[in-house]
Design a protein around this motif. Structure first.
Motif, mmCIF file in Angstrom:
data_model
loop_
_atom_site.group_PDB
_atom_site.id
_atom_site.type_symbol
_atom_site.label_atom_id
_atom_site.label_comp_id
_atom_site.label_asym_id
_atom_site.label_seq_id
_atom_site.Cartn_x
_atom_site.Cartn_y
_atom_site.Cartn_z
ATOM 1 N N HIS A 1 -3.576 -2.509 12.073
ATOM 2 C CA HIS A 1 -4.789 -1.694 12.149
ATOM 3 C C HIS A 1 -6.073 -2.510 12.161
ATOM 4 N N GLY A 2 -5.967 -3.832 12.084
ATOM 5 C CA GLY A 2 -7.156 -4.663 12.170
ATOM 6 C C GLY A 2 -8.025 -4.570 10.932
ATOM 7 N N VAL A 3 -9.263 -5.024 11.064
ATOM 8 C CA VAL A 3 -10.150 -5.096 9.902
ATOM 9 C C VAL A 3 -10.451 -3.718 9.318
ATOM 10 N N ALA A 4 -10.340 -2.662 10.140
ATOM 11 C CA ALA A 4 -10.575 -1.306 9.626
ATOM 12 C C ALA A 4 -9.537 -0.921 8.579
ATOM 13 N N ALA A 5 -8.441 -1.687 8.495
ATOM 14 C CA ALA A 5 -7.407 -1.422 7.488
ATOM 15 C C ALA A 5 -7.958 -1.553 6.078
ATOM 16 N N THR A 6 -9.007 -2.368 5.895
ATOM 17 C CA THR A 6 -9.597 -2.494 4.566
ATOM 18 C C THR A 6 -10.298 -1.223 4.135
ATOM 19 N N LEU A 7 -10.643 -0.359 5.104
ATOM 20 C CA LEU A 7 -11.230 0.952 4.789
ATOM 21 C C LEU A 7 -10.131 1.990 4.611
ATOM 22 N N THR A 8 -9.295 2.172 5.637
ATOM 23 C CA THR A 8 -8.249 3.198 5.563
ATOM 24 C C THR A 8 -7.207 2.854 4.509
ATOM 25 N N GLY A 9 -6.961 1.567 4.295
ATOM 26 C CA GLY A 9 -5.954 1.159 3.310
ATOM 27 C C GLY A 9 -6.311 1.548 1.898
ATOM 28 N N ARG A 10 -7.618 1.704 1.614
ATOM 29 C CA ARG A 10 -8.043 2.117 0.275
ATOM 30 C C ARG A 10 -7.607 3.538 -0.045
ATOM 31 N N LEU A 11 -7.198 4.293 0.956
ATOM 32 C CA LEU A 11 -6.808 5.686 0.749
ATOM 33 C C LEU A 11 -5.300 5.870 0.677
ATOM 34 N N ILE A 12 -4.531 4.775 0.806
ATOM 35 C CA ILE A 12 -3.076 4.880 0.916
ATOM 36 C C ILE A 12 -2.408 4.259 -0.305
ATOM 37 N N PRO A 13 -1.609 5.031 -1.056
ATOM 38 C CA PRO A 13 -0.888 4.487 -2.214
ATOM 39 C C PRO A 13 0.053 3.362 -1.792
ATOM 40 N N THR B 1 -14.537 -1.887 2.132
ATOM 41 C CA THR B 1 -13.926 -1.598 0.833
ATOM 42 C C THR B 1 -14.754 -0.586 0.062
ATOM 43 N N THR B 2 -16.072 -0.745 0.096
ATOM 44 C CA THR B 2 -16.968 0.164 -0.618
ATOM 45 C C THR B 2 -16.857 1.583 -0.062
ATOM 46 N N ILE B 3 -16.825 1.700 1.267
ATOM 47 C CA ILE B 3 -16.718 3.033 1.872
ATOM 48 C C ILE B 3 -15.385 3.677 1.511
ATOM 49 N N GLY B 4 -14.291 2.938 1.689
ATOM 50 C CA GLY B 4 -12.965 3.487 1.405
ATOM 51 C C GLY B 4 -12.790 3.860 -0.053
ATOM 52 N N ALA B 5 -13.195 2.954 -0.948
ATOM 53 C CA ALA B 5 -13.072 3.231 -2.386
ATOM 54 C C ALA B 5 -13.991 4.372 -2.790
ATOM 55 N N GLY B 6 -15.198 4.401 -2.226
ATOM 56 C CA GLY B 6 -16.141 5.468 -2.566
ATOM 57 C C GLY B 6 -15.628 6.837 -2.175
ATOM 58 N N ILE C 1 -4.919 12.603 7.679
ATOM 59 C CA ILE C 1 -6.222 12.245 8.254
ATOM 60 C C ILE C 1 -6.202 10.818 8.797
ATOM 61 N N VAL C 2 -5.611 9.889 8.015
ATOM 62 C CA VAL C 2 -5.528 8.493 8.462
ATOM 63 C C VAL C 2 -4.695 8.384 9.732
ATOM 64 N N ALA C 3 -3.572 9.121 9.799
ATOM 65 C CA ALA C 3 -2.715 9.083 10.989
ATOM 66 C C ALA C 3 -3.467 9.584 12.216
ATOM 67 N N ILE C 4 -4.235 10.660 12.054
ATOM 68 C CA ILE C 4 -5.025 11.194 13.167
ATOM 69 C C ILE C 4 -6.086 10.180 13.609
ATOM 70 N N ALA C 5 -6.750 9.553 12.625
ATOM 71 C CA ALA C 5 -7.787 8.566 12.946
ATOM 72 C C ALA C 5 -7.208 7.374 13.687
ATOM 73 N N VAL C 6 -6.047 6.896 13.227
ATOM 74 C CA VAL C 6 -5.404 5.750 13.883
ATOM 75 C C VAL C 6 -4.989 6.119 15.305
ATOM 76 N N ALA C 7 -4.414 7.311 15.469
ATOM 77 C CA ALA C 7 -4.003 7.756 16.804
ATOM 78 C C ALA C 7 -5.208 7.849 17.737
ATOM 79 N N TRP C 8 -6.327 8.346 17.221
ATOM 80 C CA TRP C 8 -7.540 8.452 18.022
ATOM 81 C C TRP C 8 -8.052 7.082 18.454
ATOM 82 N N LEU C 9 -8.022 6.105 17.520
ATOM 83 C CA LEU C 9 -8.464 4.748 17.850
ATOM 84 C C LEU C 9 -7.560 4.112 18.895
ATOM 85 N N LEU C 10 -6.250 4.336 18.777
ATOM 86 C CA LEU C 10 -5.313 3.771 19.744
ATOM 87 C C LEU C 10 -5.524 4.370 21.130
ATOM 88 N N LEU C 11 -5.799 5.673 21.189
ATOM 89 C CA LEU C 11 -6.045 6.319 22.464
ATOM 90 C C LEU C 11 -7.330 5.807 23.112
#
Length: 232
Positions: free
Chosen positions: A136-148, A172-177, A217-227
């Motif tokens: 997922h690239g550098v955006a993983a530091t945002l979306t990853g904060r939401l995944i157990p 990190t701040t956005i994801g954690a926030g 939500i993360v799955a939809i966002a990732v699918a949208w980015l890939l498209l």
């Protein structure tokens, strides 16, 4: 499950105040339980710092109870989210710089050590976070904060990949926030319908639905980015 959440108002809303249960300090739960019994901005920051390193402190059992307490007027719910996010940034930064300077072999060695196992860590979990970062690239530091399972480790591959620190800190701040705001909203809402002695069990029940919703939500966002990346 016996609930260990019992909210007391400490003398200072900023200084971490706790009386550790020294008889149970052979496990992490003794000190963490003592911290939870004295939730204030300092203990919130400290616990979220630990949660963002390699120590598995459950953020849902810190931020949500703190917001529950804030609904009584003991704390400010916005400051709860702020201090939780600052703590997450500090803990994630520790992971980032450790990974940046010691490198993958030392990280793996620690993950497979006795100390790593005490933190419920192993090489497979670190590799899982690395695969998520690679996919997922550098955006993983945002979306990853939401995944157990990814949340507290995603800063390690960011450090190993030498990601720009300030960009890492922003994501990190956005994801954690966002995550802490969701938990705070849950805790505030539960104050009106759940007695304190049932809080922990109820949070765990709601947490399942929150995780399912966030993963969707993360799955939809990732699918949208890939498209978007597909050639037209």
């Amino acid at each position: 499950m016996a609930s260990f959440i019992h909210l007391n108002l400490p003398l200072s809303p900023f200084l971490p105040t706790f009386a550790p249960d020294f008889q149970s300090l052979d496990t992490k739960n003794g000190m963490i339980s003592s911290l939870l019994q004295n939730l204030n901005y300092g203990t919130i920051l400290l616990l979220m710092l630990l949660e963002s390193t390699v120590i598995p402190v459950p953020s849902e059992l810190v931020v949500a109870p703190a917001a529950y307490h804030a609904a009584t007027g003991g704390l400010n719910v916005f400051l709860v989210v702020l201090f939780a996010t600052i703590g997450a940034d500090l803990g994630a930064s520790i992971n980032y710089f450790v990974a940046l300077y010691v490198g993958r072999p030392v990280v793996y060695k620690f993950a497979n050590s006795k100390w790593g196992k005490m933190c419920l860590l192993n090489q497979e979990k670190v590799e899982k976070s690395e695969r998520y970062f690679d996919d997922h690239g550098v955006a993983a530091t945002l979306t990853g904060r939401l995944i157990p399972g990814i949340r507290h480790l995603i800063s390690i591959p960011a450090g190993l990949a030498r990601m720009n620190y300030w960009r890492f800190l922003l994501y990190t701040t956005i994801g954690a926030g966002v995550w802490h705001a969701i938990l705070a909203a849950l805790g505030w809402y539960l104050h009106s319908i759940v007695p304190e002695d049932q809080l922990e069990t109820t949070i765990e029940q709601y947490n399942r639905y929150i995780i399912i919703g966030i993963l969707g939500i993360v799955a939809i966002a990732v699918a949208w980015l890939l498209l978007r990346r597909r050639p037209r």
